[in-house]
Write a protein that holds these residues in place. Structure first.
Motif, PDB file in Angstrom:
ATOM      1  N   ARG A   9       1.158  -1.537   0.234  1.00 28.16           N
ATOM      2  CA  ARG A   9       0.041  -0.225  -0.322  1.00 28.16           C
ATOM      3  C   ARG A   9       0.921   1.349   0.230  1.00 28.16           C
ATOM      4  O   ARG A   9       0.322   2.395  -0.739  1.00 28.16           O
ATOM      5  N   TYR A  33      -5.088  -2.855 -16.559  1.00 29.49           N
ATOM      6  CA  TYR A  33      -4.756  -1.621 -16.492  1.00 29.49           C
ATOM      7  C   TYR A  33      -4.209  -0.954 -14.930  1.00 29.49           C
ATOM      8  O   TYR A  33      -4.114  -1.379 -13.769  1.00 29.49           O
ATOM      9  N   TYR A  35      -2.699   2.709 -13.233  1.00 24.68           N
ATOM     10  CA  TYR A  35      -2.516   3.887 -13.727  1.00 24.68           C
ATOM     11  C   TYR A  35      -1.811   4.726 -12.995  1.00 24.68           C
ATOM     12  O   TYR A  35      -0.865   4.412 -11.805  1.00 24.68           O
ATOM     13  N   LEU A  91      -2.015   2.711  -9.255  1.00 20.68           N
ATOM     14  CA  LEU A  91      -3.291   2.239  -9.314  1.00 20.68           C
ATOM     15  C   LEU A  91      -3.164   1.342  -9.854  1.00 20.68           C
ATOM     16  O   LEU A  91      -3.637   1.111 -11.364  1.00 20.68           O
ATOM     17  N   SER A  95     -11.076  -5.386 -15.953  1.00 23.66           N
ATOM     18  CA  SER A  95     -12.829  -4.906 -16.414  1.00 23.66           C
ATOM     19  C   SER A  95     -12.615  -6.280 -16.819  1.00 23.66           C
ATOM     20  O   SER A  95     -12.432  -6.690 -17.443  1.00 23.66           O
ATOM     21  N   GLN A 103     -14.516  -0.347 -15.573  1.00 20.88           N
ATOM     22  CA  GLN A 103     -13.414  -0.051 -14.405  1.00 20.88           C
ATOM     23  C   GLN A 103     -13.034  -0.477 -13.021  1.00 20.88           C
ATOM     24  O   GLN A 103     -13.677   0.348 -12.735  1.00 20.88           O
ATOM     25  N   PHE A 105     -10.620  -0.405  -9.428  1.00 18.62           N
ATOM     26  CA  PHE A 105      -9.886   0.364  -9.068  1.00 18.62           C
ATOM     27  C   PHE A 105      -9.598  -0.351  -7.377  1.00 18.62           C
ATOM     28  O   PHE A 105     -10.567  -0.680  -7.095  1.00 18.62           O
ATOM     29  N   GLY A 106      -7.860  -1.123  -8.006  1.00 17.98           N
ATOM     30  CA  GLY A 106      -7.946  -0.647  -6.258  1.00 17.98           C
ATOM     31  C   GLY A 106      -6.941   0.505  -5.841  1.00 17.98           C
ATOM     32  O   GLY A 106      -7.657   1.242  -5.961  1.00 17.98           O
ATOM     33  N   PRO A 107      -7.187   0.253  -4.311  1.00 18.64           N
ATOM     34  CA  PRO A 107      -6.910   1.310  -3.190  1.00 18.64           C
ATOM     35  C   PRO A 107      -5.451   1.740  -4.135  1.00 18.64           C
ATOM     36  O   PRO A 107      -4.653   3.211  -3.537  1.00 18.64           O
TER      37      PRO A 107
END
Lengths: 114, 112
Positions: A9, A33, A35, A91, A95, A103, A105-107
């Protein structure tokens, strides 16, 4: 159902050191993905995978960034060597892979380069 | 270059009031728009989406309006709650399959 999992994290490293981020997408999601999100900005796509194939890596700085998704599930994003300007949140999202699929997203991993 | 942008970077609303977050886009080829909510320390969370063949779409306490004439998108949140405090991003699909372009974001603060 578990969401997108990312680790670590948080990561703090010295410049010129390598760093790696890991992502486990939602089960059954073929598209993954990565990001980059700078403070106060929206996410910017680095790379998109369809299964194990990188279908869009046009925004990935290939001199220092690399990514892999060997078995079409988990993915790793690496930076080597890290620079001060790489400090950001990384990030991962996934999907099912249809054009307008949501999409998820993770944390994110917050990277600080000193 | 063309971009997705937001009119206001911050917005404060009294709890229980309605809020409106605006977004301007410049690419007429965009055919799909999404609103995401991002709370501190978390990834963006999907709220609602709309296709370019629609003008309005409603969800639970949220409504998205699309005005293609002026290339404007808005998110209306009814009866705001403290949990609505977050940064809201609009994103667009500019016709490139699965590629989203995000705006800068608006920070919404709900005042108790």
């Amino acid at each position: 159902e578990a969401g997108v999992v990312q680790s670590p994290r948080y990561k703090i490293i010295e410049k010129k050191q390598p760093v790696a981020f890991w992502c486990n997408p939602i089960s059954g999601h073929n598209t993954l993905y990565w990001y980059l999100q700078n403070l106060g900005q929206g996410p910017e796509l680095l790379i998109r995978y369809e299964n194990e194939e990188a279908v869009d890596d046009s925004q990935l700085p290939k001199d220092r960034f690399s990514a892999e998704r060997l078995k079409g599930v988990d993915s790793t994003l690496k930076i080597q060597p890290a620079e001060l300007g790489d400090s950001a949140v990384y990030l991962c999202a996934s999907s099912f892979g249809q054009e307008t699929d949501t999409q998820y997203f993770g944390p994110g991993t917050r990277l600080t380069v000193l | 270059g063309e971009s997705v942008g937001l009119h206001l970077p911050t917005l404060s609303v009294q709890e229980g009031d309605n809020s409106i977050i605006n977004c301007a886009y410049s690419n007429s080829a965009s055919d799909y728009f999404i609103w995401y909510k991002q709370e501190s320390g978390k990834g963006p969370q999907f709220i609602i989406d709309i296709r370019s063949n629609m003008d309005k779409r409603q969800g639970q306490r949220v409504t998205v309006l699309l005005n293609k004439t002026v290339k404007h998108l808005s998110l209306q949140i009814a009866a705001t709650q403290p949990g609505d405090s977050a940064v809201y991003f609009c994103a667009e699909n500019r016709g490139e399959r699965e590629k989203l372009t995000f705006g800068t974001g608006t920070r919404l603060t709900i005042i108790p």
